[in-house]
Design a protein around this motif. Structure first.
Motif: not given
Length: 293
Positions: A208, A79-80, A76, A279-280, A276-277, A272
């Protein structure tokens, strides 16, 4: 006087069209089957390892037991950090190439360079990060070195997607804004960028996914073989999910005993990235619905 088209010629055209559509549908179905099969295979082999302890505890007993909490946190953070580095640089570069740069040989060479950079193997970026951030700048093997290396890795993808998104905004929007006396920067900031945001998010999604799943760039710059502690600063080494999978599957001393943990770690990594994908994608869909053109 018009000449009638022979009936056999019309049938042959329809036949070729039907064959083309069949090939297209078959290709799409094969891609969907491959992706679905991969996900089902990972879920079937990895779900037994998933538990609260697996997600919240550090590894123990030579990584044959325990969980993967340090690797989740490390992934995390990396990546962030990578997206925090690459997204602003990518958007600013795309704005310059699309809105400010005088189109000519130099800009074409820069675009070719960006495209070539996107195809460079990730191990090369790893060696670049080792030489520049770890050795020359003396950051050491840490989160900062790994995030910067991953940021440079995904930068070409974000530049390319952002530039295409900026080009897709109709020129009439810019002309109308400038005709009202608005400055060029305000036009870009208030008109062009908001309308290009869905396309920019698409590039970010791709970035990401790649940053979270890469092993080679962090192998030399950030990833620790084993640590039970969570990082407290950007200069700490971290465990990462892709490198943890590599270690368990190839470099561990109990490869067969950790097979369930390997699949469980893969399942967590995929979940994970897909989470994240998702959400985007939802944010992108929301922005697209608010478009008025």
């Amino acid at each position: 006087m018009q000449t009638a088209i022979p009936q056999t010629s019309v049938r042959w055209r329809y036949l070729k069209q039907s064959l083309f559509f069949a090939v297209v549908r078959l290709s799409a179905a094969l891609i969907a089957l491959a992706l679905g099969g991969l996900i089902v295979y990972i879920v079937l082999h990895g779900w037994e390892a998933i538990s609260w302890e697996f997600l919240t505890e550090p590894p123990r007993d030579s990584m044959t037991k325990g969980g993967i909490m340090p690797a989740i946190v490390g992934t995390f953070y990396l990546t962030l950090g990578a997206i925090s580095v690459a997204l602003p640089l990518g958007i600013v570069s795309a704005i310059y190439l699309s809105e400010y740069a005088k189109q000519g040989p130099l800009v074409r060479i820069i675009r070719i360079g960006v495209n070539c950079l996107a195809g460079v193997p990730s191990i090369v970026f790893g060696l670049f990060g080792l030489g520049l951030f770890v050795v020359f700048l003396q950051f050491g093997s840490c989160i900062l070195s790994g995030a910067l290396t991953l940021g440079f890795l995904i930068l070409p993808t974000i530049i390319g997607a952002s530039e295409e998104a900026l080009k897709a905004v109709p020129a009439t929007f810019r002309e109308a804004s400038l005709a009202l006396g608005v400055s060029k920067w305000q036009t870009i900031y208030r008109i062009v960028l908001p309308n290009a945001l869905p396309g920019i998010l698409t590039g970010s999604i791709l970035g990401i996914g790649r940053a979270a799943g890469e092993t080679a760039p962090i192998m030399f710059t950030a990833a620790a073989f084993y640590t039970a502690k969570l990082p407290t600063s950007v200069f700490d080494e971290v465990m990462a999910l892709p490198f943890h999978i590599y270690v368990l599957a190839t470099a561990g001393t109990h490869i067969e005993e950790t097979r369930a943990i390997q699949y469980g770690t893969v399942l967590v990594l995929v979940a994970l990235v897909l989470g994240v994908d998702l959400i985007a994608i939802l944010i992108r869909s929301y922005i697209r619905k608010r478009k008025r053109w």
